[in-house]
Design an enzyme around this catalytic site. Structure first.
Site, PDB file in Angstrom:
ATOM      1  N   THR A 199      35.717  45.741  34.825  1.00  0.00           N
ATOM      2  CA  THR A 199      35.070  45.067  33.704  1.00  0.00           C
ATOM      3  C   THR A 199      34.743  46.101  32.646  1.00  0.00           C
ATOM      4  O   THR A 199      34.251  47.172  32.981  1.00  0.00           O
ATOM      5  CB  THR A 199      33.759  44.388  34.157  1.00  0.00           C
ATOM      6  OG1 THR A 199      34.036  43.460  35.192  1.00  0.00           O
ATOM      7  CG2 THR A 199      33.088  43.682  32.993  1.00  0.00           C
ATOM      8  N   ARG A 247      37.218  30.921  40.762  1.00  0.00           N
ATOM      9  CA  ARG A 247      36.133  31.884  40.984  1.00  0.00           C
ATOM     10  C   ARG A 247      35.565  32.368  39.656  1.00  0.00           C
ATOM     11  O   ARG A 247      36.275  32.692  38.727  1.00  0.00           O
ATOM     12  CB  ARG A 247      36.657  33.057  41.798  1.00  0.00           C
ATOM     13  CG  ARG A 247      35.620  34.146  42.081  1.00  0.00           C
ATOM     14  CD  ARG A 247      35.747  35.328  41.155  1.00  0.00           C
ATOM     15  NE  ARG A 247      34.904  36.448  41.597  1.00  0.00           N
ATOM     16  CZ  ARG A 247      34.766  37.584  40.924  1.00  0.00           C
ATOM     17  NH1 ARG A 247      35.397  37.756  39.777  1.00  0.00           N
ATOM     18  NH2 ARG A 247      33.991  38.551  41.399  1.00  0.00           N
ATOM     19  N   VAL A 248      34.242  32.418  39.557  1.00  0.00           N
ATOM     20  CA  VAL A 248      33.545  33.011  38.425  1.00  0.00           C
ATOM     21  C   VAL A 248      32.689  34.142  38.967  1.00  0.00           C
ATOM     22  O   VAL A 248      31.855  33.931  39.846  1.00  0.00           O
ATOM     23  CB  VAL A 248      32.659  31.989  37.689  1.00  0.00           C
ATOM     24  CG1 VAL A 248      31.857  32.680  36.588  1.00  0.00           C
ATOM     25  CG2 VAL A 248      33.508  30.868  37.112  1.00  0.00           C
ATOM     26  N   GLY A 249      32.937  35.336  38.486  1.00  0.00           N
ATOM     27  CA  GLY A 249      32.173  36.486  38.929  1.00  0.00           C
ATOM     28  C   GLY A 249      30.954  36.721  38.063  1.00  0.00           C
ATOM     29  O   GLY A 249      30.431  35.807  37.415  1.00  0.00           O
ATOM     30  N   THR A 284      29.465  46.944  36.465  1.00  0.00           N
ATOM     31  CA  THR A 284      30.827  46.721  36.933  1.00  0.00           C
ATOM     32  C   THR A 284      30.847  46.887  38.435  1.00  0.00           C
ATOM     33  O   THR A 284      30.009  47.599  38.999  1.00  0.00           O
ATOM     34  CB  THR A 284      31.807  47.706  36.268  1.00  0.00           C
ATOM     35  OG1 THR A 284      33.139  47.409  36.700  1.00  0.00           O
ATOM     36  CG2 THR A 284      31.482  49.148  36.619  1.00  0.00           C
ATOM     37  N   GLY A 285      31.805  46.215  39.090  1.00  0.00           N
ATOM     38  CA  GLY A 285      31.886  46.334  40.539  1.00  0.00           C
ATOM     39  C   GLY A 285      32.086  44.984  41.191  1.00  0.00           C
ATOM     40  O   GLY A 285      32.676  44.071  40.600  1.00  0.00           O
ATOM     41  N   ASP A 286      31.600  44.857  42.402  1.00  0.00           N
ATOM     42  CA  ASP A 286      31.762  43.637  43.178  1.00  0.00           C
ATOM     43  C   ASP A 286      30.801  42.581  42.647  1.00  0.00           C
ATOM     44  O   ASP A 286      29.661  42.455  43.086  1.00  0.00           O
ATOM     45  CB  ASP A 286      31.488  43.928  44.656  1.00  0.00           C
ATOM     46  CG  ASP A 286      31.880  42.758  45.553  1.00  0.00           C
ATOM     47  OD1 ASP A 286      32.040  41.633  45.033  1.00  0.00           O
ATOM     48  OD2 ASP A 286      32.013  42.973  46.767  1.00  0.00           O
ATOM     49  N   GLY A 287      31.316  41.823  41.709  1.00  0.00           N
ATOM     50  CA  GLY A 287      30.469  40.860  41.030  1.00  0.00           C
ATOM     51  C   GLY A 287      29.907  39.791  41.928  1.00  0.00           C
ATOM     52  O   GLY A 287      28.807  39.278  41.689  1.00  0.00           O
TER      53      GLY A 287
END
Length: 735
Positions: free
Chosen positions: A600, A628-630, A651-654
């Site tokens: 992101t 999917r929506v992060g 940023t990362g594992d949303g």
């Protein structure tokens, strides 16, 4: 005021004083008829006092007729003359009443009148010598600034009023439009003339403070734009470049004060939904006191504290009457205002209105080369607590050498972005450095990243989902208004960040998703529909399919090692667990998110005015489940901003991070006093305690431009550009 008017007033006041002896003698005779024997017992006779007062005034009049006497002295003389005449009339009337009831002796009334007359004479002497050394209203702005011995070329009264409004009153309806409390304004004018450094009392209505600023500007002998540049500035109102060049011809005091005032008006206009004062409304109210022709002085604005709309007819009206009322008393046989043009009907100078509206709406671009303006902080005592409040309002604060040593940037703008997205930061920097808003800079920066398809995970043609299709998530947030626009799972439109911006600008919603988001963006003018896939994204998807759709984001399904169709798995779970005191925590092994399969761009920008905005854009996790929506379009998770505090990007594992709203947590921690580094580490550690194997990072920036990052599970880099740097710099943060 024209010379003819000055001559009329001289003749009128001269006539008043030449006849004062006769009037006072008549008053003496009238009073004597009523006081009778009581006056004989008084130690000081009323007639003696009256003659002494008249003689003293006549002797002072010779001084006031000198050529050096200025218009200010004439106006104050009118006040003194009118008040003195009324005092004598009032004293005689009071004497009649007092003698008739036998409660107060004539001697006491005479002493009271004499004392008031003495005070007035002292006031006249003060004005005869010129403008008093402490006065600020009606004094040339250069003189005021020179007296205050400050390094800031702006009148202190404007600074104090602006600070008060920023701290307490930007949301107040009809700022700079409502007249305010006349009695209170008179008291504030008097207070500032006595002590220019006086503080505004707590609890004053912001509307009254705005009125005080307005009428201070109206009282200046010449407008901020000056008479000489009136036509040039007016003709330049259709061109930002011409306007900038014209204003640069002003003196430093006028230029900086004009910049300061219009910057405040811009701040007010940004709250127009609450205060009902947009740029045009503000320009209509403020143009007459900022810019006027030499023959169109805004006298009608000065009457705010100089004369009311009616004349007193009874003796008990004295306390609320002004000199204009008193001089127009029918007993005098004179109407003091009848022959003097006072501009009671103000004709709107629409050219000046357009100029001021231009200065408000294009403030960033017009004053882009101006020196940074500091808005002062105030030490505000409230009940039993002293709060030292340092408030960044519009422009860069001047930092001390100690702060510079700590690495804080000395100037705005500042651009901060996740990852080494250098070209995106450069794009945002160019826009912000040219004077555009933080929101516009974020849009340009994230848009550049979308076009470049940063890391293959931002913009069209990036990360595909399980079906091989690219879908976009994006968010933008304005730290001034706290407005948010976002799109999620958007197809067929390549401009994710611009679509989010359109949601913020043209709807009352915060988040649009799916087909509805696409339709809205296209209806608002973005190109589409179009295929967002690319040869690279399709190849990546085909390779993944050949690898039996591994890895993927499914769990507890069958087939576990195939491409589906998937069904729930009955039996054991393919997860790792660890027990804790509060229950069982589950997390996936190994992590499916890394720097190059889920990324992101999250960007924060502080513009030249010190306003902050943030934005994000992403394709989401590679091979995500369709729909999917992060965390990308979720305010508080991928990004958050508050003009009073700072901003954050993540940023990362949303899927994990959005459960903790890390960016909201960062901003709130900074609000409580944490430094950016402390706030960033605290937010990441909160997630790590619950999910030890998650990967992610945040970058924090406070309202002064100080920045820091924190990460977990990977090495994180973020990019920065501020005025202390020749180009973008990349900072590395270890987990």
């Amino acid at each position: 005021m024209p010379s003819l008017i000055s001559q009329q007033w001289q003749e009128r006041t001269s006539g008043f004083f030449s006849s004062s002896g006769t009037k006072l003698r008549e008053a003496r005779q009238s009073a004597g008829a009523f006081v009778g024997e009581v006056a004989k017992d008084a130690k000081v006779n009323v007639s003696d006092v009256a003659e002494r007062v008249g003689s003293l005034f006549k002797s002072r009049w010779a001084i006031l007729q000198q050529p050096a006497t200025r218009h200010a002295v004439q106006e104050h003389l009118i006040t003194a003359a009118a008040t003195t005449g009324t005092l004598v009339r009032k004293g005689i009337t009071e004497t009649k009443e007092k003698v008739s009831v036998g409660k107060i002796k004539v001697e006491e009334a005479a002493k009271k009148t004499a004392q008031k007359s003495k005070t007035l004479l002292t006031d006249i002497e003060r004005w005869q010598k010129g403008v008093a050394s402490s006065d600020v209203f009606g004094v040339a702005i250069e003189v005021t600034v020179q007296r205050q011995e400050s390094t800031r070329p702006i009148p202190i009264i404007l600074i104090k009023c602006a600070d008060y409004l920023i701290l307490t009153g930007l949301n107040s309806p009809n700022l700079f439009k409502t007249e305010g409390d006349k009695k209170l304004i008179q008291q504030l004018v008097s207070a500032y003339n006595q002590d220019p450094s006086a503080s505004i009392p707590e609890g004053v209505n912001p509307v009254d403070v705005a009125a005080l600023m307005k009428y201070y500007l109206a009282s200046l002998p010449t407008p901020l734009t000056t008479f000489e540049l009136y036509n040039e500035i007016k003709d330049a109102r259709s061109s930002v470049n011409r306007m900038r060049k014209s204003l640069q011809k002003l003196s430093s005091v006028n230029y900086n004060t004009l910049e300061f005032v219009t910057a405040l008006l811009l701040r007010v206009s940004e709250k127009s939904q609450l205060n009902k004062m947009d740029s045009h409304s503000l320009a209509m109210e403020m143009a007459p006191v900022i810019m006027w022709r030499e023959d169109k002085r805004p006298e009608s604005y000065r009457e705010y504290w100089r004369r009311p709309s009616r004349s007193p007819k009874k003796s008990n009206d004295f306390e609320t009457a002004t000199p204009w009322d008193l001089l127009s008393d029918e007993g005098e046989g004179v109407d003091a205002s009848s022959s003097i043009p006072l501009d009671d009907i103000v004709q709107v100078d629409f050219g000046a209105v357009e100029v001021v509206q231009c200065l408000i709406e294009h403030h960033n671009a017009i004053f882009t080369d101006a020196d940074e303006t500091v808005w002062s902080s105030q030490v505000m005592a409230r009940s039993y607590l002293s709060i030292i409040l340092s408030t960044l309002l519009l422009f860069l604060p001047l930092l001390t050498a100690a702060e510079a040593e700590l690495g804080k940037p000395k100037k705005f703008p500042v651009v901060v972005s996740t990852w080494p997205f250098i070209e995106a930061v450069r794009a945002a920097w160019r826009v912000a450095n040219n004077g555009s808003s933080a929101v516009e800079a974020v849009v340009e920066g994230c848009s550049a990243c979308e076009e470049l398809r940063c890391d293959g995970t931002v913009g069209p043609g990036g990360s595909p989902n399980e079906n091989g299709e690219t879908m976009l998530d994006a968010l933008i947030m304005d730290g001034v208004t706290m407005e948010v626009g976002a799109v999620a799972a958007m197809r067929y439109v390549k401009d994710g960040i611009r679509a989010a911006w359109l949601v913020m600008k043209h709807s009352q919603h915060t988040l649009l998703a799916g087909e509805g988001a696409s339709a809205f963006a296209i209806s608002m003018g973005l190109p589409g529909p179009m295929n967002l896939s690319s040869p690279e994204s399709l190849k990546k998807w085909l390779d993944w399919k050949e690898n039996r759709c591994q890895p993927n984001f499914r769990k507890n399904v069958v087939p576990a090692n195939g491409c589906g169709p998937y069904k729930p798995k009955h039996g054991g779970m393919d997860v790792s667990t660890e027990s804790c005191e509060m229950g069982t925590i589950e997390y996936r092994l190994p992590p499916l998110v890394g720097p190059h399969n889920h990324d992101t761009i999250s960007m924060a920008v502080i513009d030249k005015m010190g306003h902050i905005a943030v934005g994000t854009s992403t394709n989401g996790a590679t091979f995500k489940i369709p729909g999917r929506v992060g965390d990308g379009p979720i305010a508080g998770s991928s990004a958050y901003a508050d003009d009073e505090v700072g901003g954050c990007g993540a940023t990362g594992d949303g899927d994990i991070m959005m459960r903790f709203l890390p960016c909201y947590q960062v901003v709130e921690s900074m609000r409580q006093g944490m430094k950016p580094e402390q706030a960033a580490k605290d937010a990441v550690s909160r997630i790590a305690r619950k999910f030890p194997d998650f990967v992610g990072a945040v970058v924090a920036v406070d309202k002064n431009g100080s920045h820091a990052g924190a990460c977990h599970g990977w090495t994180f880099q973020y990019s920065v550009r501020d005025p202390n740097m020749d180009d973008v710099q990349v900072f590395t943060v270890l987990p």
